[in-house]
Design an enzyme around this catalytic site. Structure first.
Site, mmCIF file in Angstrom:
data_model
loop_
_atom_site.group_PDB
_atom_site.id
_atom_site.type_symbol
_atom_site.label_atom_id
_atom_site.label_comp_id
_atom_site.label_asym_id
_atom_site.label_seq_id
_atom_site.Cartn_x
_atom_site.Cartn_y
_atom_site.Cartn_z
ATOM 1 N N LYS A 28 9.541 -17.152 -12.478
ATOM 2 C CA LYS A 28 10.771 -16.519 -11.595
ATOM 3 C C LYS A 28 12.244 -17.002 -11.929
ATOM 4 O O LYS A 28 13.012 -16.160 -12.075
ATOM 5 C CB LYS A 28 10.460 -16.867 -9.957
ATOM 6 C CG LYS A 28 11.281 -16.220 -8.960
ATOM 7 C CD LYS A 28 10.987 -16.694 -7.640
ATOM 8 C CE LYS A 28 9.434 -16.045 -7.262
ATOM 9 N NZ LYS A 28 9.399 -15.986 -5.863
ATOM 10 N N ARG A 98 11.930 -21.349 -3.231
ATOM 11 C CA ARG A 98 10.736 -20.574 -3.720
ATOM 12 C C ARG A 98 10.176 -21.329 -4.550
ATOM 13 O O ARG A 98 10.886 -21.954 -5.566
ATOM 14 C CB ARG A 98 10.728 -19.306 -3.984
ATOM 15 C CG ARG A 98 11.375 -18.216 -2.872
ATOM 16 C CD ARG A 98 11.790 -17.062 -3.566
ATOM 17 N NE ARG A 98 12.374 -16.300 -2.912
ATOM 18 C CZ ARG A 98 12.080 -15.015 -2.180
ATOM 19 N NH1 ARG A 98 10.729 -14.816 -2.079
ATOM 20 N NH2 ARG A 98 12.919 -14.322 -1.503
ATOM 21 N N MET A 109 1.682 -20.702 -3.853
ATOM 22 C CA MET A 109 2.382 -21.859 -3.513
ATOM 23 C C MET A 109 3.505 -21.390 -2.302
ATOM 24 O O MET A 109 3.474 -20.414 -2.120
ATOM 25 C CB MET A 109 3.310 -22.338 -4.562
ATOM 26 C CG MET A 109 2.215 -23.265 -5.441
ATOM 27 S SD MET A 109 2.957 -23.854 -7.038
ATOM 28 C CE MET A 109 3.671 -22.200 -7.767
ATOM 29 N N ARG A 354 9.117 -9.443 -13.025
ATOM 30 C CA ARG A 354 7.862 -10.392 -13.798
ATOM 31 C C ARG A 354 7.014 -9.293 -14.560
ATOM 32 O O ARG A 354 6.988 -8.097 -14.026
ATOM 33 C CB ARG A 354 7.000 -11.320 -12.931
ATOM 34 C CG ARG A 354 6.552 -10.568 -11.820
ATOM 35 C CD ARG A 354 5.609 -11.660 -11.133
ATOM 36 N NE ARG A 354 4.940 -10.908 -9.925
ATOM 37 C CZ ARG A 354 4.457 -11.469 -8.830
ATOM 38 N NH1 ARG A 354 4.902 -12.815 -8.684
ATOM 39 N NH2 ARG A 354 4.030 -11.057 -8.033
ATOM 40 N N HIS A 470 -2.082 -9.126 -0.462
ATOM 41 C CA HIS A 470 -2.728 -10.180 -1.128
ATOM 42 C C HIS A 470 -4.026 -9.972 -1.868
ATOM 43 O O HIS A 470 -4.571 -9.942 -3.055
ATOM 44 C CB HIS A 470 -3.004 -11.273 -0.223
ATOM 45 C CG HIS A 470 -3.480 -12.390 -0.957
ATOM 46 N ND1 HIS A 470 -4.831 -12.788 -0.820
ATOM 47 C CD2 HIS A 470 -2.852 -13.642 -1.605
ATOM 48 C CE1 HIS A 470 -5.303 -13.814 -1.333
ATOM 49 N NE2 HIS A 470 -4.437 -14.312 -1.815
ATOM 50 N N GLU A 760 -27.898 -25.255 -32.823
ATOM 51 C CA GLU A 760 -27.750 -25.446 -31.499
ATOM 52 C C GLU A 760 -28.083 -27.014 -31.155
ATOM 53 O O GLU A 760 -27.913 -27.245 -30.191
ATOM 54 C CB GLU A 760 -28.275 -24.530 -30.653
ATOM 55 C CG GLU A 760 -29.916 -24.416 -31.076
ATOM 56 C CD GLU A 760 -30.566 -23.413 -29.991
ATOM 57 O OE1 GLU A 760 -29.842 -22.815 -29.061
ATOM 58 O OE2 GLU A 760 -31.737 -22.851 -30.405
ATOM 59 N N SER A 779 -27.174 -19.063 -37.108
ATOM 60 C CA SER A 779 -26.362 -18.330 -35.688
ATOM 61 C C SER A 779 -26.023 -19.813 -34.788
ATOM 62 O O SER A 779 -27.003 -20.153 -34.342
ATOM 63 C CB SER A 779 -27.098 -17.416 -34.986
ATOM 64 O OG SER A 779 -26.397 -16.872 -34.107
ATOM 65 N N ASN A 783 -24.396 -22.453 -26.547
ATOM 66 C CA ASN A 783 -25.063 -23.120 -25.245
ATOM 67 C C ASN A 783 -25.465 -24.297 -25.213
ATOM 68 O O ASN A 783 -25.334 -25.261 -24.533
ATOM 69 C CB ASN A 783 -25.867 -21.925 -24.576
ATOM 70 C CG ASN A 783 -25.110 -20.663 -24.427
ATOM 71 O OD1 ASN A 783 -23.898 -20.566 -24.304
ATOM 72 N ND2 ASN A 783 -25.920 -19.400 -24.318
ATOM 73 N N CYS A 846 -23.880 -17.110 -31.279
ATOM 74 C CA CYS A 846 -24.615 -16.150 -30.227
ATOM 75 C C CYS A 846 -24.737 -16.683 -28.981
ATOM 76 O O CYS A 846 -25.341 -16.393 -27.904
ATOM 77 C CB CYS A 846 -25.931 -15.902 -30.866
ATOM 78 S SG CYS A 846 -27.162 -17.396 -31.067
ATOM 79 N N TYR A 866 -19.442 -13.347 -37.975
ATOM 80 C CA TYR A 866 -19.477 -12.409 -36.900
ATOM 81 C C TYR A 866 -19.973 -13.101 -35.803
ATOM 82 O O TYR A 866 -20.402 -14.292 -35.815
ATOM 83 C CB TYR A 866 -20.891 -11.471 -37.149
ATOM 84 C CG TYR A 866 -22.225 -11.815 -37.196
ATOM 85 C CD1 TYR A 866 -22.990 -12.041 -35.993
ATOM 86 C CD2 TYR A 866 -22.946 -12.501 -38.343
ATOM 87 C CE1 TYR A 866 -24.101 -12.819 -35.958
ATOM 88 C CE2 TYR A 866 -24.293 -13.061 -38.123
ATOM 89 C CZ TYR A 866 -24.866 -13.317 -37.148
ATOM 90 O OH TYR A 866 -26.217 -13.932 -37.034
HETATM 91 C C1 PEP Z 1 -27.480 -21.024 -27.141
HETATM 92 O O1 PEP Z 1 -28.312 -22.022 -26.847
HETATM 93 O O2 PEP Z 1 -26.374 -20.775 -27.328
HETATM 94 C C2 PEP Z 1 -28.350 -19.433 -27.156
HETATM 95 C C3 PEP Z 1 -27.787 -18.504 -27.570
HETATM 96 O O3 PEP Z 1 -29.494 -19.600 -26.950
HETATM 97 P P1 PEP Z 1 -29.930 -19.605 -25.382
HETATM 98 O O4 PEP Z 1 -28.933 -19.447 -24.632
HETATM 99 O O5 PEP Z 1 -31.401 -18.794 -25.371
HETATM 100 O O6 PEP Z 1 -30.482 -21.003 -25.229
HETATM 101 MG MG MG Z 2 -30.340 -22.074 -27.125
#
Ligand code: PEP
Ligand code: MG
Length: 866
Positions: A28, A98, A109, A354, A470, A760, A779, A783, A846, A866
């Site tokens: 602002k 403000r 805020m 803005r 809002h 992984e 790959s 996760n 993945c 990829y």
């Molecule tokens: C991962 O662990 O990132 C994954 C893609 O496999 P999952 O989520 O099926 O364990």
């Molecule tokens: Mg996994």
């Protein structure tokens, strides 16, 4: 020692700051300075920097020593420019105070308006404005705002006083309150403060100013601001600036007005001036949605079927000037702006500009239009799109064939369609959604306190407030469906009901809202997936020209695969085969397979699964043709697949010819303390090779069938999950290759395929050089890699990660945005070591992070393929 510059002044056609100084001056403050430099009509003022905010928090909420002197100096300058004096009884200068952070946090805020009024200066203001009613109306507003923000007296206490008074005096509307009435209200408000805080309402204007400045800094760390920053991933240590600015009044009579506008339509992106205003009102009246505002232009008024005159009709001269400023701002900023303005006795003032928040659809249209208008380049257009917001285009719309009983219509505040059960409070929305229920949050109007409920709900419906209320602005930002200002709804929080004429809907009843048309519909209405837009195609083409990563989708059903293809996926990066078993009939066979007593029994169950799997793969191969399809062999966390309820146990017993007791014992035997680190992934394939053998066979037979029947060349990629050692991979690869040879022999078809692994586990990253010698591709399963690098269970993180973010230990949830320093280093190591020993290896990701823009940025730089 020279003292630090804590303050930047603006006004009278010049400023010490500019738009590039957002971090120091907040959005602002920086833009007020920029507008002043552009010689737009900005009321003069000054910005206290975010440095002061950081100082404030680092020094037990105290101010730098020389700040007082600098504020004083700036005030004197303001007084000169306005020819009025702060705290002066005859000719008082009033200011607004403000907040303003570097990244906009609308409504999160605190703000104080009309500061500088007290029992004496209010008389001066009355004389100067020749409008006693206005003076006391301003004073009561100030007492309420200041007491709420600085003294902690909640505003509803004041609202109750006012509505009781109006009720007793049979006054219907605020506009019917005269000067004498407001004077009474002022006394009542002061008494309320005395009663609730035990002090007199501060009369010293200096004290008022410092109280407000401190309160704005304090509001940086209130709950709702913290929540907002978490949702929008804004760092907690940015701090806010404080803008002290000369007050201009939109509520001094009928030649006054206040409004907000977008330089283009923020919902559709159409190149038309779009906004709302109120005659004789202060800014908060428009934004808070207390009175439903009027349209800015004739065109928009007609589109909304309103016969309340537009600003274009009421104040044509002011409108013309504003329309000129709209053009000037767009040319200058080269982007759509969101502005606030006030008209005081026929003179226009700009209070804010803005970058305007917009729906994904509008973002695409604005970007494409601006390329066509030669305002921006194609690359800029791509960079203008917040990748995360494209999500909105994936939201479902109502099935046009479905019967819909429209019970009310409101404003089309944020597009998409959503159904759910009615809840009336944010807490209920959060609680029920945690239990897996779909809810629609229904409120008279929303306030920043409702953020967590809005986040949890499928959609938001309000009975009051315009397109810039809002609810509308916040929902649009979140990509949530929202219908606002549905005036026919009579919402009663007490009885938890919502009445529309004779129809009464209660807490728990189902409704559907359509945020593109504004319709409110009874019951749940089926939805269909959206079509990609022409503008999206243009933007994606420009993005294609610049990108270095290929894009694959995670998909396992023909429906997902079709969607992926339609959006341009260049392959399937992860087909989770266990997700193909979530169907009621199949899960029984899977359970039998997993809980079999011996290999014979298991092979028997696998025999049932083989044709199902083969059919699934055939469908996918048919759709994907010669594009790569990466199929991961079974990786079921056992707890997700074991029978839990008595009903499931009985079903299992019946279908397998076992007793209930036997099933229970078997299920108990398989229970694990840490299923996420247990008998999953390739460990299952090591224990029961016949499972992976069946899956490999299903893949090869499907590939062979599709090749034969459709003459398409199919390239399956077979992926082994949860590899920690190269020995695991060698064993599983051999098994797959043997199966492949058998199928090729049996079918006489030559098949091209590759075998690779998920990376992984940290050990796999460390040993990636060895593993790569036996893998055609990696790959990264980010996760599990996040789970195992942090040692934080994916399933249990929710209970405490929140606190980590609050305390700045983690800026992002590492399961949403990849932790670059830790998990990212693992990925980098895995990629580098893998390429060392296998130059041709293909690398992808993945985990869910593949859909997170910040993470993608990191992966592109590793670089992955990829
Ligand atoms: C991962 O662990 O990132 C994954 C893609 O496999 P999952 O989520 O099926 O364990
Ligand atoms: Mg996994």
């Amino acid at each position: 020692m020279t003292s630090q510059k804590w303050i930047y002044n603006f006004g009278d056609g010049k400023a010490e700051g500019n738009a590039a100084m957002k971090e120091l001056l907040g959005g602002k403050g920086a833009n007020l300075a920029e507008m002043a430099n552009m010689e737009l009509p900005v009321p003069p003022g000054f910005t206290i920097t975010t440095d002061v905010c950081r100082y404030y928090y680092e020094n037990k909420k105290s101010f730098p020593e020389d700040l007082k002197k600098q504020v004083k100096g700036s005030l004197v300058q303001l007084e000169k420019s306005m020819d009025a004096k702060f705290g002066d009884v005859k000719n008082p200068l009033l200011v607004s105070v403000r907040s303003g952070a570097a990244i906009s946090m609308p409504g999160m805020m605190d703000t104080v308006l009309n500061l500088g009024l007290n029992d004496k200066t209010v008389e001066g203001l009355a004389k100067k404005s020749k409008d006693r009613r206005f003076a006391f109306d301003s004073y009561r507003r100030f007492i309420q705002m200041y007491s709420d923000v600085v003294l902690g007296v909640d505003h509803h206490h004041f609202e109750t006083i006012l509505s009781d008074y109006k009720h007793d005096a049979s006054i219907l509307s605020d506009t019917d309150m005269g000067a004498a009435e407001w004077e009474v209200i002022v006394e009542k408000y002061k008494a309320e403060v005395r009663m609730r805080v035990g002090i007199e309402f501060p009369q010293d204007t200096e004290q008022q100013l410092w109280g407000a400045i401190g309160a704005v800094f304090d509001s940086w760390s209130i709950e709702r601001a913290i929540t907002y920053r978490k949702i929008h991933q804004i760092p907690h240590d940015l701090g806010t600036a404080v803008n002290v600015q000369t007050m201009v009044f939109g509520n001094m009579g009928n030649d006054c007005a206040t409004g907000v506008a977008f330089t283009r339509d923020p919902s559709t992106g159409k190149n038309a001036f779009y906004g709302e205003y109120l005659v004789n009102a202060q800014g908060e009246d428009v934004v808070a949605g207390i009175r439903t505002p009027q349209q800015l232009t004739v065109e928009e008024r007609k589109a909304q079927h309103s016969d309340v005159p537009s600003l274009e009709e009421v104040m044509p001269k002011v409108f013309k000037e504003l329309a000129g400023i709209r053009k000037k701002l767009e040319k200058h900023y080269r982007d759509m702006q969101d502005i606030e303005f006030t008209v005081q006795q026929g003179k226009l003032y700009m209070l804010q500009t803005r970058t305007g928040k917009r729906t994904a659809r509008a973002a695409l249209k604005v970007a494409c239009d601006m390329v066509d208008e030669k305002l921006i380049s194609e690359t800029e257009a791509v960079l203008r799109i917040d990748a995360g917001c494209l999500d909105q285009l994936l939201h479902p719309v109502l099935d046009p064939q479905a019967v819909r009983e429209v019970i009310a219509t409101g404003l089309p505040a944020s597009p998409g369609a959503a159904s759910g059960r009615i809840v009336f409070t944010a807490d209920e929305a959060e609680a029920l959604s945690k239990r897996g229920q779909e809810v629609i949050l229904v409120r008279i109007e929303t306030s920043p306190e409702d953020i967590h409920g809005m986040e949890a709900a499928n959609g938001i419906l309000t009975s009051r407030g315009g397109m810039t209320s809002h609810a509308a602005v916040v929902a649009r930002g979140m990509g949530k469906v929202c219908v606002s200002g549905a005036g026919d709804l009579d919402i009663d929080y007490g009885s938890k009901t919502m009445k529309i004429g004779d129809l009464v809907l209660r807490h728990g009843d189902a409704i559907t809202i359509e945020g593109t048309s504004g319709e409110v519909i009874k019951g749940m209405v089926p939805t269909i997936d959206p079509e990609p837009s022409e503008e999206l195609d243009r933007i994606l083409k420009w993005a294609d020209a610049a990108r270095i990563l290929k894009v694959r989708a995670n998909a396992e059903t023909p429906r997902d695969v079709k969607t992926a293809l339609r959006f341009g996926a260049e392959g399937i990066g992860l087909c989770r085969t266990e997700h193909m078993f979530f169907d009621a009939e199949r899960i029984l066979a899977v359970r039998q397979m997993m809980m079999a007593d011996d290999e014979d029994e298991r092979r028997y169950a696998l025999l049932k699964l083989l044709p199902m799997q083969r059919h699934d793969f055939e469908e996918i191969f048919k759709l994907m043709g010669d594009l790569p399809v990466c199929i991961r062999l079974l990786d079921p966390p056992l707890h997700e697949f074991l029978p839990h309820s008595e009903r499931e146990m009985i079903e299992m017993a019946e279908s397998s010819g076992k007793t209930l007791a036997e099933v229970e014992t078997a299920a108990n035997k398989m229970k694990e303390s840490n299923p996420m680190l247990g008998h999953r992934g390739c460990r299952l394939g090591i224990s029961y090779p016949e499972i992976y053998e069946m899956q490999a066979r299903a893949i090869f037979e499907a590939a062979s069938n599709v090749q034969k029947a459709y003459g398409k060349k199919v390239h399956p990629e077979i992926m082994i999950p949860l590899i920690a050692t190269v020995e695991e991979l060698i064993l599983m690869r051999t098994l797959i290759e043997k199966t492949g040879e058998s199928v090729m022999r049996e079918t006489g078809q030559k098949l091209e395929y590759s075998v690779g692994t998920m990376i992984e586990l940290p050990r796999a990253c460390v040993r990636a050089d060895r593993i790569a010698e036996h893998a055609d591709f990696f790959s990264f399963g980010t996760n599990d890699l996040t789970q195992t690098t942090f040692g934080i269970s994916r399933d249990d993180a929710g209970t405490f990660l929140d606190r980590y973010q609050r305390q700045n230990i983690l800026l992002h949830d590492p399961f949403v945005t990849v932790d670059i320093n830790g998990v990212g280093t693992m990925v980098q190591m895995g990629a580098d070591r893998g390429r060392q020993t296998n130059k041709k290896i293909k690398l992808g990701i993945c985990g869910e992070h593949g859909g997170d823009p910040k993470s993608v940025d990191f992966f592109a730089n590793v670089p992955l393929d990829y």
